[in-house]
Design a protein around this motif. Structure first.
Motif, PDB file in Angstrom:
ATOM      1  N   ALA A  58       0.831  -1.212   0.000  1.00 45.09           N
ATOM      2  CA  ALA A  58       0.000   0.000   0.000  1.00 45.09           C
ATOM      3  C   ALA A  58       0.861   1.255   0.000  1.00 45.09           C
ATOM      4  O   ALA A  58       0.504   2.266  -0.620  1.00 45.09           O
ATOM      5  N   LEU A  59       2.019   1.216   0.681  1.00 45.33           N
ATOM      6  CA  LEU A  59       2.906   2.383   0.690  1.00 45.33           C
ATOM      7  C   LEU A  59       3.566   2.595  -0.667  1.00 45.33           C
ATOM      8  O   LEU A  59       3.691   3.734  -1.125  1.00 45.33           O
ATOM      9  N   THR A  60       3.996   1.521  -1.285  1.00 43.85           N
ATOM     10  CA  THR A  60       4.651   1.669  -2.599  1.00 43.85           C
ATOM     11  C   THR A  60       3.672   2.142  -3.658  1.00 43.85           C
ATOM     12  O   THR A  60       4.054   2.840  -4.608  1.00 43.85           O
ATOM     13  N   SER A  61       2.403   1.778  -3.504  1.00 41.57           N
ATOM     14  CA  SER A  61       1.395   2.193  -4.490  1.00 41.57           C
ATOM     15  C   SER A  61       0.646   3.451  -4.061  1.00 41.57           C
ATOM     16  O   SER A  61      -0.269   3.898  -4.752  1.00 41.57           O
ATOM     17  N   SER A  62       1.031   3.998  -2.878  1.00 46.93           N
ATOM     18  CA  SER A  62       0.394   5.220  -2.350  1.00 46.93           C
ATOM     19  C   SER A  62      -1.121   5.071  -2.265  1.00 46.93           C
ATOM     20  O   SER A  62      -1.880   5.988  -2.620  1.00 46.93           O
ATOM     21  N   ASN A  63      -1.548   3.934  -1.774  1.00 46.86           N
ATOM     22  CA  ASN A  63      -2.975   3.671  -1.607  1.00 46.86           C
ATOM     23  C   ASN A  63      -3.397   4.216  -0.227  1.00 46.86           C
ATOM     24  O   ASN A  63      -3.340   3.513   0.786  1.00 46.86           O
TER      25      ASN A  63
END
Length: 219
Positions: A58-63
């Motif tokens: 979720a952090l890498t995809s900025s979700n």
């Protein structure tokens, strides 16, 4: 049977039972606190590490919605009072619950850490890319630090959950003590009654001999 002897018998039997009950009560209480401390540490580390793993993608995809939902779900765990996700620069990005009571100090380490402040336990887990996530995002190395997740526990809430077992232990001790006292009273009364009956027999024999000796002297 003199009352003094009865009191001595009861004291010699009930007093050790009372001392043993008190010692066991103190031991169980101390052991319970020790177990709760270890349980909180193991549970907090496991939860923080699991949430850190869940936060990687979720952090890498900025979700943002998934990250906020993830941190909100942390509050559903018993004993958790606050949780937050921090960036690699130690800036809080997402938060759930009241403000942290413990001053957050992120050590430069790759392992989960914890700090205690009275009944407050705070756990810090670093968030790193795993091999799968790094393959999805070739711009990031798998050793890249994404940030931190912090979870704060209040052991008072856990004590309320564990209080039933503690109460059951003390009720068991109290019941055992009462049962022991009842048995001791019954056995001691039977013993004293037997001694009293024996004394009456001996007294009767002594009186019989005394009557015979008086008859012989009068004749």
């Amino acid at each position: 049977m003199p009352k003094g002897l009865r009191s001595q018998i009861l004291a010699l039997t009930i007093l050790p039972a009372a001392v043993i009950t008190i010692i066991l009560g103190i031991y169980f209480s101390t052991q319970r606190n020790h177990d709760l401390h270890n349980y909180t540490i193991n549970r907090g580390k496991t939860s923080a590490e699991q949430f850190a793993i869940n936060a990687q993608f979720a952090l890498t995809s900025s979700n943002h919605s998934a990250l906020q939902q993830l941190i909100n779900n942390a509050l559903e765990e018993s004993g958790v009072r606050a949780a937050g996700i921090f960036s690699a620069n130690k800036i809080e990005l997402y938060h759930a619950g009241p403000a942290f009571q413990t001053k957050l100090i992120f050590d430069q380490t790759t392992t989960t850490q914890f700090k205690t402040n009275g009944n407050i336990y705070t756990f810090y887990a670093p968030i790193f890319l795993n091999q799968f996530t790094s393959q999805l995002n070739h711009q990031l190395d798998k050793n890249t630090s994404l940030g931190w997740i912090a979870i704060e526990y209040n052991t008072n809430d856990l004590l309320l959950t564990e209080s039933r077992s503690v109460i059951n232990q003390f009720l068991l001790l109290a019941f055992s003590f009462v049962a022991t006292v009842v048995i001791i009273l019954k056995v001691s009364n039977n013993f004293i009654n037997d001694i009293q009956h024996l004394n009456e027999k001996i007294k009767g024999l002594q009186e019989g001999r005394l009557n015979k000796s008086e008859n012989k002297s009068s004749s």
